[in-house]
Design an enzyme around this catalytic site. Structure first.
Site, PDB file in Angstrom:
ATOM      1  N   SER A 252     -31.089  32.153   5.855  1.00 59.81           N
ATOM      2  CA  SER A 252     -31.779  33.216   6.053  1.00 59.81           C
ATOM      3  C   SER A 252     -31.882  33.906   7.196  1.00 59.81           C
ATOM      4  CB  SER A 252     -33.311  32.748   5.646  1.00 59.81           C
ATOM      5  OG  SER A 252     -33.898  32.006   6.809  1.00 59.81           O
ATOM      6  N   LYS A 253     -32.767  34.959   7.181  1.00 60.35           N
ATOM      7  CA  LYS A 253     -32.680  36.018   8.509  1.00 60.35           C
ATOM      8  C   LYS A 253     -32.836  34.844   9.529  1.00 60.35           C
ATOM      9  CE  LYS A 253     -32.204  40.342   6.909  1.00 60.35           C
ATOM     10  NZ  LYS A 253     -30.869  39.962   6.802  1.00 60.35           N
ATOM     11  N   ARG A 254     -33.678  34.089   9.623  1.00 62.75           N
ATOM     12  CA  ARG A 254     -33.789  33.188  10.909  1.00 62.75           C
ATOM     13  C   ARG A 254     -32.600  32.773  11.550  1.00 62.75           C
ATOM     14  NH1 ARG A 254     -35.608  28.344  10.268  1.00 62.75           N
ATOM     15  NH2 ARG A 254     -35.137  28.188   8.131  1.00 62.75           N
TER      16      ARG A 254
END
Ligand code: GLU
Length: 503
Positions: A252-254
């Site tokens: 994910s974006k993290r």
């Protein structure tokens, strides 16, 4: 039987690499079996779906080289291929299910459902519709709907049944209907819910194999129950593991970049990303890794797809990209690398001569970088020569501190003042004369020449770099390429600046 596969993205954002991998697996199966691939746009979530996102997904799939046989853009015999254009079809099947007693109206207010859902989650139980409206008599329900009361249509899940299927990746899977609440078929605005639309579409598009992410596995029993209620033959299912980040949670974006567009913007080649994605969770065997897409299609088998999730490793992708960069046709490479030359201001709108020059110098860099964006960085010495700046670099000063280095610079400037523009032979001849005049050889000769002519202590081979500088110096003013200073001018400026620094 011809395999019919589909990729069914929801156009609610960029194409995630995990979804790109699902699309790729479908593509590999279709191409490896002379089957058909369908692109279906699942845009029934009106708030989140956009046409821009659909176009962006299509562009990314095309960039990856994954073309399809049927879809919203290319048409086909089973269209339309956007769910928002198939609402009538869903409505008619919903009516059919109602008539047969498999569907019922549900009037439970959304807030009540949310409360029940939250309560279940708080107790650690899977949320499940409690069936309140199952017992509303059909005549009564119709009266309330006709009176304008908002209602959804739900599917009546059979009590106490077992749903089993043989997943082509995960083997036998079974669910008890006890854990499955009655799913929504149509929302109150008449739009279908995912589980319903997907069944109608996969059945009417004659999909034979549903290959999708593992996150959908708990939807499959609901879908199988619908196939049964509708009298359709279900397709075979294969649920592939998710793509994870380094900490083993879904990518994910993290974790940084997640979309195909971002990896493209980082300078990866489509063939490298395709090859890399194919190897997440699947292996062609025998320790082989670098395989072009056609070979991947020839070898790909669902049976060899692993159950365990794969971690996305950008280092590995970079390694593959490095391999593919060495093999790309140079004409294509210059077009692909152009945006990064532009970004650094080395190129504006190149003329044919300008493009030829780029194609000519790029191989000097592309064999030793990981990404397209590193190519112009490695060729910076062509466009950004500055003697004073070079002489401020510690590594350049270190070269000049060697015995005899300054004599090499002086002799070089003197020889070049009398020389024509350098090609490889002339450069070798000049270097030979500087050697004779100074007695310096090997590193003692070529390191000072390098810093004087390129301004840098490292870089591509001088035999390539030096002629490239002088070819650049000969480019016509309208080439669209940033001016390249010639070797003669560089050596003169370097020697003069060095003199000044000395005093
Ligand atoms: N639109 C769904 C998704 O993007 C597709 C699920 C499926 O392949 O059935 O997750």
């Amino acid at each position: 039987m011809t395999m019919r596969l589909r990729f069914a993205p929801s156009p609610t954002g960029q194409l995630h690499v995990g979804n790109a991998r699902t699309a790729l697996f479908n593509w590999l199966l279709a191409r490896g079996s002379a089957g058909r691939l369908i692109l279906r746009i699942e845009d029934t979530d009106a708030e989140r779906s956009t046409r821009e996102s659909e176009l962006a997904i299509i562009e990314d799939l095309q960039w990856l080289g994954l073309e399809w046989d049927e879809g919203p853009d290319v048409g086909g015999a089973h269209g339309p291929y956007r769910q928002s254009e198939r609402l009538r079809l869903y409505e008619s099947y919903a009516n059919e299910l109602m008539t047969a007693g498999h569907g019922y109206y549900c009037f439970c207010p959304a807030e009540q459902l949310t409360r029940q859902r939250e309560a279940a989650l708080a107790e650690g139980k899977p949320p499940r519709y409690d069936g309140t409206c199952r017992t509303v008599a059909a005549v009564e329900a119709r009266r309330r709907v006709e009176a304008g009361e908002p209602a959804v249509v739900r599917f009546r899940v059979p009590d106490r049944a077992e749903v089993q299927f043989d997943d082509l990746v995960r083997g036998p899977v079974s669910f008890s209907t006890e854990v499955i609440g009655d799913p929504v078929l149509l929302r109150s605005d008449g739009r279908p819910a995912y589980n319903f639309a997907v069944v109608i579409d996969d059945a009417s598009m004659e999909v034979t194999h549903v290959v999708r992410g593992e996150d959908h596995i708990s939807n499959t029993p609901r879908q199988l129950l619908l196939y049964e209620a509708l009298g359709f033959t279900p397709p075979k299912f294969a649920h592939v593991s998710l793509v994870l980040g380094p900490d083993h949670t879904p990518l994910s974006k993290r974790h940084g970049a997640t979309s195909v567009a971002e990896f493209r913007a980082r300078g990866y080649l489509p063939e490298a990303l395709v090859n890399y994605l194919a190897l997440i969770g699947w292996s062609p065997g025998e320790g082989e890794e670098l395989l072009p897409i056609a070979e991947l299609a020839r070898r790909f088998r669902l049976e060899n797809v692993g159950h365990s999730a794969g971690v996305f490793d950008e280092e590995k992708l970079a390694w593959m990209n490095r391999h593919y960069l060495k093999h790309v046709d140079v004409g294509r490479l210059s077009v692909l690398a152009l945006p990064w030359f532009r970004e650094l201001g080395f190129v504006a709108s190149p003329s044919d001569a300008g493009l030829r020059y780029l194609a000519d110098v790029i191989p000097m860099a592309s064999g030793s970088v990981d990404r397209l964006r590193d190519i112009p960085v490695r060729l910076r010495f062509l466009f950004e020569y500055d003697a004073a700046r070079a002489l401020a670099r510690p590594e350049v000063l270190k070269v000049l501190s060697e015995n005899g280095a300054r004599a090499v610079i002086a002799a070089l400037a003197d020889e070049l003042a009398r020389s024509a523009r350098l090609d490889r032979e002339r450069f070798r001849a000049v270097a030979a004369r500087v050697r004779q005049r100074t007695g310096q050889r090997a590193r003692g000769l070529f390191h000072p020449i390098r810093v004087a002519l390129t301004g840098e202590a490292g870089g591509p081979e001088l035999d390539l770099a030096v002629p490239a500088i002088d070819r650049g110096a000969e480019l016509p003013p309208d080439s669209g390429i940033a001016p390249v200073r010639g070797c003669r001018e560089r050596a003169a400026a370097f020697a003069a600046t060095l003199e000044k620094v000395n005093r």
